[in-house]
Design a protein around this motif. Structure first.
Motif, short mmCIF file in Angstrom:
data_model
loop_
_atom_site.label_atom_id
_atom_site.label_comp_id
_atom_site.label_asym_id
_atom_site.label_seq_id
_atom_site.Cartn_x
_atom_site.Cartn_y
_atom_site.Cartn_z
N VAL A 281 0.84 -1.20 0.00
CA VAL A 281 0.00 0.00 0.00
C VAL A 281 0.87 1.25 0.00
O VAL A 281 1.87 1.33 0.71
N TYR A 283 0.20 5.23 0.90
CA TYR A 283 -0.78 6.16 1.46
C TYR A 283 -0.36 7.59 1.15
O TYR A 283 0.84 7.90 1.14
N SER A 329 -5.30 5.92 -0.42
CA SER A 329 -4.29 4.89 -0.64
C SER A 329 -4.49 4.16 -1.96
O SER A 329 -5.60 4.06 -2.47
N THR A 331 -3.32 0.39 -3.81
CA THR A 331 -2.81 -0.94 -3.47
C THR A 331 -2.83 -1.82 -4.72
O THR A 331 -3.47 -1.48 -5.71
#
Ligand code: 1HN
Length: 352
Positions: A281, A283, A329, A331
């Motif tokens: 991830v 952010y 975020s 991913t």
């Protein structure tokens, strides 16, 4: 009785055998370490906006968009040396007032999360998408895209791409548009007004067959309203607070097949539980401050910072203020889910 075999030989014999294998480009599998679980090469890392902004602005003093096709600083994870995370790029791009950025396309799927600016736009396959701070704009794999800043202040945004994944899969193609910029359609991208009608979809239209969302732009205004509405009535996730996924309004699936996008609200003082998942991830702090504990390492964050959480690393978030914090975020969940490689695990004692 059948049983596992044991063979007598000298170490010299074995060594000679291994040397012969090496010449033949062969490797004995039994000598290769087979870890029980993944250990990412990427390390937990945070890039602070106070360090990033001045350096991106300096690039705008030193190179034009003629020389730098994209005036981008690539946030480079010290563990991987390409991209902020194992499969993802998270870069900062600047476009000055009056500048255009030439049209091209590539197999890399990309997104922009707007950090600073007044207006300006990206043209995605002929659709003119305004870029307002906090908005998410999608440029799917192989879509033509060019950027322009028609305002009187610099525009800065976060570029998210699946670049390292594309490299690893060796599926990278790119092409320049025949002209500097695309002829944009009259007016702005209409995908917002077509698809963002609270679950209502145009019934005269066959469902789009593209693997990405037909909606190119997700304004922060709507995302924040949804976060605040839900925060007032639900606990949310144990690990992420009130977290929402940006979805394809037609399928309910991720915005693109290789990148999933989320926005979350951590309430004032909230300290989530720890978990880990095989996805990595990146952010971006939309507002607020706090820290994230990643495999025991404390990553302090403030507004506009970018942090990288490697796959299979335990992480928990702490909002150290008494006001809500909002994190965007990206991913690689969709890619890993599609391949059957997505796993998630709660921390055995709740927190690290
Ligand atoms: C790209 O095309 C853009 O279109 C930004 O703004 C960053 C990083 C790697 C490859 C292509 C853009 C990029 C990129």
């Amino acid at each position: 009785m059948l049983k596992r075999s044991s063979i007598q030989r000298s170490n010299e014999e074995l060594k000679a055998y291994f040397a012969d294998l090496a010449v033949q480009n062969l490797r004995p599998l039994w000598t290769v370490d087979q870890p029980k679980e993944p250990k990412s090469k990427a390390v937990p890392y945070v890039w602070h906006w106070r360090d990033l902004r001045s350096r991106v602005m300096r690039a705008a003093e030193l190179v034009g968009t003629e020389e730098a096709e994209r005036r981008v600083l690539v946030l480079t994870n010290p563990g991987t040396q390409w991209g902020a995370a194992n499969t993802l790029l998270a870069n900062i791009q600047v476009v000055l007032p009056g500048e255009t950025v030439r049209a091209h396309r590539h197999t890399n799927a990309a997104l922009r999360f707007i950090i600073e600016g007044k207006s300006g736009y990206t043209v995605v396959d002929g659709q003119r998408c305004p870029m307002i701070p906090g908005d998410l704009v999608i440029t799917p794999s192989w879509s033509w895209h060019d950027h322009a800043n028609d305002s009187d202040v610099p525009m800065l945004w976060l570029d998210g791409l699946d670049g390292p994944l594309v490299r690893m899969l060796e599926v990278g193609f790119r092409e320049d548009y025949p002209e500097e910029i695309q002829p944009a359609c009259e007016g702005n991208d209409n995908s917002q007004s077509r698809y963002a009608s609270g679950g209502l979809l145009p019934a005269w239209e066959a469902a789009p067959s593209t693997p990405h969302t037909p909606m190119y732009r997700y304004p922060l205004k709507q995302a924040k309203a949804a976060l605040e509405r839900l925060a007032a009535q639900e606990t949310g996730s144990l690990y992420d607070g009130v977290i929402l996924e940006y979805t394809n309004p037609v399928t309910g699936g991720p915005v693109m097949p290789t990148i999933g996008c989320y926005i979350q609200l951590l309430r004032g003082g909230e300290h989530t539980e720890a978990h880990r998942h095989t996805s990595c991830v990146c952010y971006h702090v939309v507002e607020g401050s706090g820290y994230t504990l990643v495999d025991g390492q404390r990553l302090e964050w403030e507004e506009k910072d970018v942090l990288s959480v490697p796959g299979w690393a335990f992480h928990e978030h702490v909002n150290t203020t008494d006001r809500p914090a909002v994190l965007f975020s990206l991913t690689d969940i969709p890619a890993k889910r599609a391949l059957g490689y997505y796993r998630e695990q709660a921390h055995y004692s709740g927190r690290q």
